[in-house]
Scaffold this active site. Structure first.
Site, PDB file in Angstrom:
ATOM      1  CG  HIS A  20      91.417  83.271  19.379  1.00  0.00           C
ATOM      2  ND1 HIS A  20      91.161  81.970  19.709  1.00  0.00           N
ATOM      3  CD2 HIS A  20      92.568  83.602  20.027  1.00  0.00           C
ATOM      4  CE1 HIS A  20      92.097  81.530  20.527  1.00  0.00           C
ATOM      5  NE2 HIS A  20      92.965  82.515  20.725  1.00  0.00           N
ATOM      6  CG  ASP A  28     112.643  95.009   7.667  1.00  0.00           C
ATOM      7  OD1 ASP A  28     112.138  94.762   6.541  1.00  0.00           O
ATOM      8  OD2 ASP A  28     113.504  94.268   8.185  1.00  0.00           O
ATOM      9  CG  HIS A  99     114.414  86.483   6.900  1.00  0.00           C
ATOM     10  ND1 HIS A  99     113.576  87.340   7.570  1.00  0.00           N
ATOM     11  CD2 HIS A  99     114.653  87.059   5.696  1.00  0.00           C
ATOM     12  CE1 HIS A  99     113.320  88.391   6.809  1.00  0.00           C
ATOM     13  NE2 HIS A  99     113.959  88.242   5.670  1.00  0.00           N
ATOM     14  CE1 TYR A 121     117.267  88.007   8.537  1.00  0.00           C
ATOM     15  CE2 TYR A 121     119.173  89.003   9.609  1.00  0.00           C
ATOM     16  CZ  TYR A 121     118.639  88.195   8.620  1.00  0.00           C
ATOM     17  OH  TYR A 121     119.466  87.587   7.709  1.00  0.00           O
ATOM     18  CB  ALA A 122     113.340  95.418  12.288  1.00  0.00           C
ATOM     19  CG  ASN A 123     110.661  91.905   9.218  1.00  0.00           C
ATOM     20  OD1 ASN A 123     110.173  92.880   8.659  1.00  0.00           O
ATOM     21  ND2 ASN A 123     111.862  91.439   8.906  1.00  0.00           N
TER      22      ASN A 123
END
Length: 132
Positions: A20, A28, A99, A121-123
């Site tokens: 948890h 990316d 970021h 920004y594909a994270n």
């Protein structure tokens, strides 16, 4: 041989070990991986596998309580923003941070799964929930 779930042994092990609030990053191909954080590198070539494809696969086998995205995705990556909204509709709490703050938070992750995604920004940082 496994018949269901993730065949990648490192991903299967990491998901099974999550507790948890533990965090897991889906990244990316350009996100810097902090020293000391395990990296499962899935990248084959530019764009493969994609971020959303990988995220969907992980979410099928992972209880996500909270997801953290870079706020810059709102302006620079509508597909990631749309995915974030769908995750919120499914019950995940969302946080958006700069970021730079995102990269700092990655230092606390159990692991980073690096994709071949090559859009900005594909994270996401996924925080584990509980299934009960």
């Amino acid at each position: 041989m496994k018949k269901h779930g993730h065949l990648n042994r490192d991903i299967a092990r990491i998901l099974a070990s999550m507790g948890h609030t533990d965090s897991l990053v889906i990244a990316d191909c350009g996100l810097p991986i902090p020293p000391g954080v395990e990296c499962v590198d899935l990248s084959l070539k530019l764009g493969q596998p994609g971020f959303i494809e990988t995220l969907d696969s992980i979410l099928a086998d992972f209880q996500c309580e909270r997801a953290v995205f870079a706020i810059e995705c709102r302006q620079h990556n509508p597909a990631v923003q749309d995915k974030a909204e769908r995750m919120a509709q499914a019950g995940a709490a969302l946080d958006f941070v700069s970021h730079e703050e995102f990269k700092q938070r990655c230092q606390a992750a159990r692991a980073v799964i690096r994709t071949g995604e090559c859009t900005p920004y594909a994270n996401v940082i996924l925080h584990s929930g509980v299934i009960f």
